[in-house]
Design a protein around this motif. Structure first.
Motif, mmCIF file in Angstrom:
data_model
loop_
_atom_site.group_PDB
_atom_site.id
_atom_site.type_symbol
_atom_site.label_atom_id
_atom_site.label_comp_id
_atom_site.label_asym_id
_atom_site.label_seq_id
_atom_site.Cartn_x
_atom_site.Cartn_y
_atom_site.Cartn_z
ATOM 1 N N PRO A 9 2.735 12.303 6.573
ATOM 2 C CA PRO A 9 2.715 10.698 7.992
ATOM 3 C C PRO A 9 4.246 10.465 7.770
ATOM 4 C CG PRO A 9 0.580 10.708 6.750
ATOM 5 C CD PRO A 9 1.766 11.591 5.344
ATOM 6 N N CYS A 10 5.128 10.340 6.404
ATOM 7 C CA CYS A 10 6.204 9.714 7.152
ATOM 8 C C CYS A 10 6.872 9.844 5.749
ATOM 9 C CB CYS A 10 5.914 8.723 7.531
ATOM 10 S SG CYS A 10 4.986 7.364 6.260
ATOM 11 N N GLY A 11 7.569 9.286 4.858
ATOM 12 C CA GLY A 11 8.443 9.406 3.825
ATOM 13 C C GLY A 11 7.236 8.091 2.332
ATOM 14 N N PHE A 12 7.155 7.932 3.327
ATOM 15 C CA PHE A 12 6.080 6.579 2.777
ATOM 16 C C PHE A 12 4.661 6.606 2.352
ATOM 17 C CE2 PHE A 12 9.912 5.466 4.412
ATOM 18 C CZ PHE A 12 11.062 5.615 3.769
ATOM 19 N N ARG A 13 3.769 7.606 2.763
ATOM 20 C CA ARG A 13 2.582 7.546 3.128
ATOM 21 C C ARG A 13 2.493 8.805 2.011
ATOM 22 N NH1 ARG A 13 0.797 5.962 8.425
ATOM 23 N NH2 ARG A 13 -1.826 8.136 8.167
ATOM 24 N N GLY A 14 3.086 8.570 0.872
ATOM 25 C CA GLY A 14 2.397 9.970 -1.019
ATOM 26 C C GLY A 14 1.209 9.832 -0.714
ATOM 27 N N PRO B 123 2.175 0.544 17.514
ATOM 28 C CA PRO B 123 1.908 1.234 15.721
ATOM 29 C C PRO B 123 2.638 2.579 15.954
ATOM 30 C CG PRO B 123 -0.362 1.059 16.666
ATOM 31 C CD PRO B 123 -0.008 0.817 18.076
ATOM 32 N N CYS B 124 3.107 2.679 14.837
ATOM 33 C CA CYS B 124 3.775 4.157 14.439
ATOM 34 C C CYS B 124 3.217 5.265 14.264
ATOM 35 C CB CYS B 124 4.678 3.777 13.492
ATOM 36 S SG CYS B 124 5.202 5.095 12.631
ATOM 37 N N ARG B 125 3.665 6.573 14.775
ATOM 38 C CA ARG B 125 3.327 7.780 15.204
ATOM 39 C C ARG B 125 3.284 8.715 14.519
ATOM 40 N NH1 ARG B 125 1.224 7.377 20.157
ATOM 41 N NH2 ARG B 125 -0.173 9.483 20.051
ATOM 42 N N GLY B 126 4.001 8.294 13.651
ATOM 43 C CA GLY B 126 4.337 9.096 11.963
ATOM 44 C C GLY B 126 2.882 9.977 11.359
ATOM 45 N N GLY B 127 2.715 10.534 10.841
ATOM 46 C CA GLY B 127 1.262 11.585 10.923
ATOM 47 C C GLY B 127 0.547 12.014 12.842
ATOM 48 N N TYR C 60 -2.271 3.734 14.244
ATOM 49 C CA TYR C 60 -2.745 2.211 13.613
ATOM 50 C C TYR C 60 -1.202 1.565 12.457
ATOM 51 C CZ TYR C 60 -3.401 5.113 9.279
ATOM 52 O OH TYR C 60 -3.688 5.835 8.523
ATOM 53 N N CYS C 61 -0.610 2.006 12.156
ATOM 54 C CA CYS C 61 -0.243 2.351 10.854
ATOM 55 C C CYS C 61 1.369 1.142 11.212
ATOM 56 C CB CYS C 61 0.421 3.147 10.494
ATOM 57 S SG CYS C 61 1.774 2.614 8.253
ATOM 58 N N ARG C 62 1.515 0.217 10.893
ATOM 59 C CA ARG C 62 2.773 -0.572 10.857
ATOM 60 C C ARG C 62 2.978 -1.223 9.610
ATOM 61 N NH1 ARG C 62 -0.433 -2.265 15.276
ATOM 62 N NH2 ARG C 62 0.471 -2.660 17.544
ATOM 63 N N ASN C 63 2.663 -0.438 8.353
ATOM 64 C CA ASN C 63 2.836 -0.689 7.224
ATOM 65 C C ASN C 63 4.430 -0.583 6.153
ATOM 66 O OD1 ASN C 63 0.711 -1.638 6.291
ATOM 67 N ND2 ASN C 63 -0.098 0.443 5.680
ATOM 68 N N CYS C 64 5.163 -0.570 7.368
ATOM 69 C CA CYS C 64 6.704 -0.442 6.786
ATOM 70 C C CYS C 64 7.988 -0.608 8.276
ATOM 71 C CB CYS C 64 6.823 0.496 6.453
ATOM 72 S SG CYS C 64 7.833 2.170 7.054
ATOM 73 N N ASP C 65 9.183 -0.596 8.059
ATOM 74 C CA ASP C 65 10.102 -1.024 9.295
ATOM 75 C C ASP C 65 11.210 -0.010 9.286
ATOM 76 O OD1 ASP C 65 8.577 -3.221 8.885
ATOM 77 O OD2 ASP C 65 10.708 -4.337 8.554
ATOM 78 N N TRP C 66 10.411 1.430 9.201
ATOM 79 C CA TRP C 66 11.397 2.703 8.723
ATOM 80 C C TRP C 66 11.399 3.186 10.662
ATOM 81 C CZ3 TRP C 66 10.162 8.436 8.477
ATOM 82 C CH2 TRP C 66 11.336 9.352 7.036
ATOM 83 N N GLU C 67 12.592 2.838 10.885
ATOM 84 C CA GLU C 67 13.295 3.132 12.116
ATOM 85 C C GLU C 67 12.765 4.220 12.715
ATOM 86 O OE1 GLU C 67 16.611 4.681 10.988
ATOM 87 O OE2 GLU C 67 16.567 4.665 12.883
ATOM 88 N N CYS C 68 13.543 5.866 12.356
ATOM 89 C CA CYS C 68 13.054 7.230 12.691
ATOM 90 C C CYS C 68 12.014 6.896 13.195
ATOM 91 C CB CYS C 68 14.041 7.492 11.060
ATOM 92 S SG CYS C 68 15.068 7.358 10.561
ATOM 93 N N PHE C 69 10.799 6.398 12.592
ATOM 94 C CA PHE C 69 9.305 6.827 13.254
ATOM 95 C C PHE C 69 9.441 4.978 14.094
ATOM 96 C CE2 PHE C 69 7.605 10.139 9.915
ATOM 97 C CZ PHE C 69 8.945 10.915 10.647
ATOM 98 N N ARG C 70 9.722 4.044 13.865
ATOM 99 C CA ARG C 70 9.514 2.499 14.361
ATOM 100 C C ARG C 70 9.598 2.485 15.549
ATOM 101 N NH1 ARG C 70 6.331 -0.667 11.768
ATOM 102 N NH2 ARG C 70 5.395 -1.664 13.711
ATOM 103 N N ASP C 71 11.133 3.432 15.726
ATOM 104 C CA ASP C 71 11.580 2.494 17.428
ATOM 105 C C ASP C 71 11.046 4.029 18.183
ATOM 106 O OD1 ASP C 71 12.854 0.962 16.185
ATOM 107 O OD2 ASP C 71 15.031 1.662 16.121
ATOM 108 N N GLU D 17 0.686 -1.473 0.188
ATOM 109 C CA GLU D 17 -0.040 0.390 0.309
ATOM 110 C C GLU D 17 1.025 1.434 -0.484
ATOM 111 O OE1 GLU D 17 -2.302 -0.355 3.436
ATOM 112 O OE2 GLU D 17 -2.822 -2.416 3.169
ATOM 113 N N LEU D 18 2.134 1.366 -0.016
ATOM 114 C CA LEU D 18 2.779 2.665 0.938
ATOM 115 C C LEU D 18 2.927 2.834 -1.787
ATOM 116 C CD1 LEU D 18 5.367 0.898 3.251
ATOM 117 C CD2 LEU D 18 3.648 2.568 3.212
ATOM 118 N N ASN D 19 3.228 4.036 -0.611
ATOM 119 C CA ASN D 19 3.339 5.348 -1.971
ATOM 120 C C ASN D 19 4.555 5.754 -1.834
ATOM 121 O OD1 ASN D 19 3.874 6.657 -4.937
ATOM 122 N ND2 ASN D 19 1.281 7.458 -3.928
HETATM 123 S S1 SF4 Z 1 4.504 2.179 9.603
HETATM 124 FE FE1 SF4 Z 1 6.476 3.112 8.083
HETATM 125 S S2 SF4 Z 1 3.897 3.457 6.903
HETATM 126 FE FE2 SF4 Z 1 3.290 3.583 8.637
HETATM 127 S S3 SF4 Z 1 3.589 5.995 9.435
HETATM 128 FE FE3 SF4 Z 1 5.737 4.089 9.735
HETATM 129 S S4 SF4 Z 1 6.474 5.070 8.191
HETATM 130 FE FE4 SF4 Z 1 4.918 5.035 7.697
#
Ligand code: SF4
Ligand code: SF4
Length: 439
Positions: A323-328, A304-308, A348-359, A240-242
């Protein structure tokens, strides 16, 4: 020197409200002079490149400061291409009271180390950075094998330059971190089992050996800090990532299957404790543990990730916030118009493993869950005490590392006191059995 502390009134109040200290990643430019196979921004890619103007970046910094953002990263492309302006922007962010400022380089500034003026030129860079409130400075390292790293980056001789430059930075009170973008070459060139059936133990040992080799290599080079960016391979839910951030890639070198990712994260979980007293390692083991559980099928495991919500990405092409570099597809417009306080605060998002946001989402998510619903939290942690133990260990380690303050030398005596061997019961993998002839 920055003295950003996690435990202060403002941060505690933020956490009580279910929010975490905010961060903005500003892609200052998408220009680059390296040729990394794992990245869509490599110099050989032909597309219209963009750099944010100084005025726009300052406006973004003003907005971030006004909205209470605590961390700003200046990333690229290669931000050091415009070094003087970059320094002026870092200074400005410091003046505006941003306590946690980061930037980094692919290392091109360390080329031509054999020239007479190399030491002088690195000293000038170190002096200029030391005048700012820059807190963390990363240098990308892709492999424990010099030739492989230099070939991947297209930067011959760069490792010798980094080795010469590190003591100069240390003399100026700057402790750079080695930044590994996890890839198949991290431990050296090996015959990857493209067509082999799944051979878990073989692969697991390959990863363990790779990361041991990598951590030893960066310690020998003189680094005192290291980070690992988890692979951004596009598979499964990631479809789903763009991406608006060109650092995402589908190249085989950074593409790992779900099973490979499980083994990769398990191997890091295993190897990190062996090196935590020798080099400051950002990578939180609780985060790795959650990723393993998620890839093993418990998609809702961890936080879950706090991107966005608390973390944002600014794209060099349009200066807009995502929201991040991957939800274009979720263009949030200009940061100065964004009402961050009133955004939907339900991650809610866990769609990628971008450590900058996931960690940080994982580390802070644990605290916000504890504060907001202690009963649910206690029942959850009771079910899986391993996670809780890892999180507490991470927190103690982060404190012993002064929250990875890159303007302070490591306190090895403190780190040694926290020394732990990895408890293999976390991993679900028995003792290593096979020697690997590729190393
Ligand atoms: S899990 Fe990935 S795609 Fe989802 S908000 Fe975080 S960085 Fe973006
Ligand atoms: S990974 Fe970094 S240095 Fe390499 S091509 Fe991409 S932007 Fe440039």
């Amino acid at each position: 020197m920055n003295n950003f502390s996690l435990i202060n009134y403002e941060n505690v109040m933020t956490l009580f409200k279910g929010r975490t200290p905010g961060q903005v990643i500003i892609q200052y430019t998408d220009k680059c002079n390296a040729q990394c196979p794992q990245c869509g921004m490599r110099v050989t890619e032909k597309y219209q490149r963009s750099t944010l103007t100084e005025a726009v970046v300052k406006r973004i910094i003003d907005a971030a400061a006004e909205k209470g953002i605590k961390a700003i990263s200046f990333t690229g492309g290669e931000p050091f291409i415009n070094f003087e302006e970059l320094v002026s922007l870092i200074k400005y962010a410091g003046l505006m009271g941003i306590p946690y400022i980061r930037t980094g380089t692919n290392g091109f500034i360390f080329l031509k180390h054999e020239k007479d003026d190399f030491k002088g030129s690195i000293t000038r860079i170190a002096e200029k950075l030391a005048e700012t409130k820059l807190r963390n400075f990363w240098i990308s390292i892709d492999s424990a094998v010099v030739e492989i790293h230099e070939e991947m980056r297209g930067l011959p001789g760069v490792i010798a330059g980094i080795e010469k430059a590190l003591p100069i930075f240390h003399e100026h009170g700057i402790y750079p971190s080695a930044n590994l973008g996890i890839n198949r070459n991290a431990g050296g060139l090996v015959n990857w089992p493209r067509s082999r059936p799944s051979q878990d133990e073989w692969l697991y040992e390959l990863f363990v050996t790779s990361y041991r080799k990598f951590y030893s290599f960066v310690i020998d080079l003189g680094f005192t800090m290291v980070n690992a960016c988890y692979p951004m391979s596009i598979n499964g839910a990631d479809n789903e990532l763009n991406a608006v951030y060109g650092a995402a890639s589908e190249d085989y070198i950074v593409s790992f299957s779900t099973q490979e990712k499980i083994l990769l994260y398990k191997s890091l979980l295993h190897v990190i404790p062996e090196f935590r007293s020798k080099i400051r390692i950002f990578t939180p083991r609780s985060s790795l543990y959650s990723l393993i559980k998620q890839y093993e099928g418990q998609r809702e495991y961890g936080f879950p990730c706090r991107g966005g919500i608390d973390y944002f990405f600014i794209n060099a092409k349009d200066a807009n916030t995502y929201p991040c570099g991957f939800r274009g597809e979720e263009n949030l417009g200009k940061l100065w118009n964004l009402d961050i306080k009133n955004l939907d605060n339900r991650p809610y998002c866990r769609n990628c493993d971008w450590e900058c946001f996931r960690d940080p989402s994982e580390l802070f998510g644990f605290i916000t869950a504890m504060l907001r619903n202690p009963f649910a939290f206690l029942s959850q942690t009771w079910k899986d005490k391993n996670y809780y133990k890892l999180w507490i260990e991470d927190l103690k380690y982060y404190q012993a590392c002064s929250l990875f303050n890159g303007r302070m030398p490591p306190d090895y005596a403190r780190l040694v006191r926290l020394d732990r061997k990895c408890d293999k019961k976390y991993l679900g993998i028995k003792e290593e059995k096979h020697a690997n002839s590729n190393f």
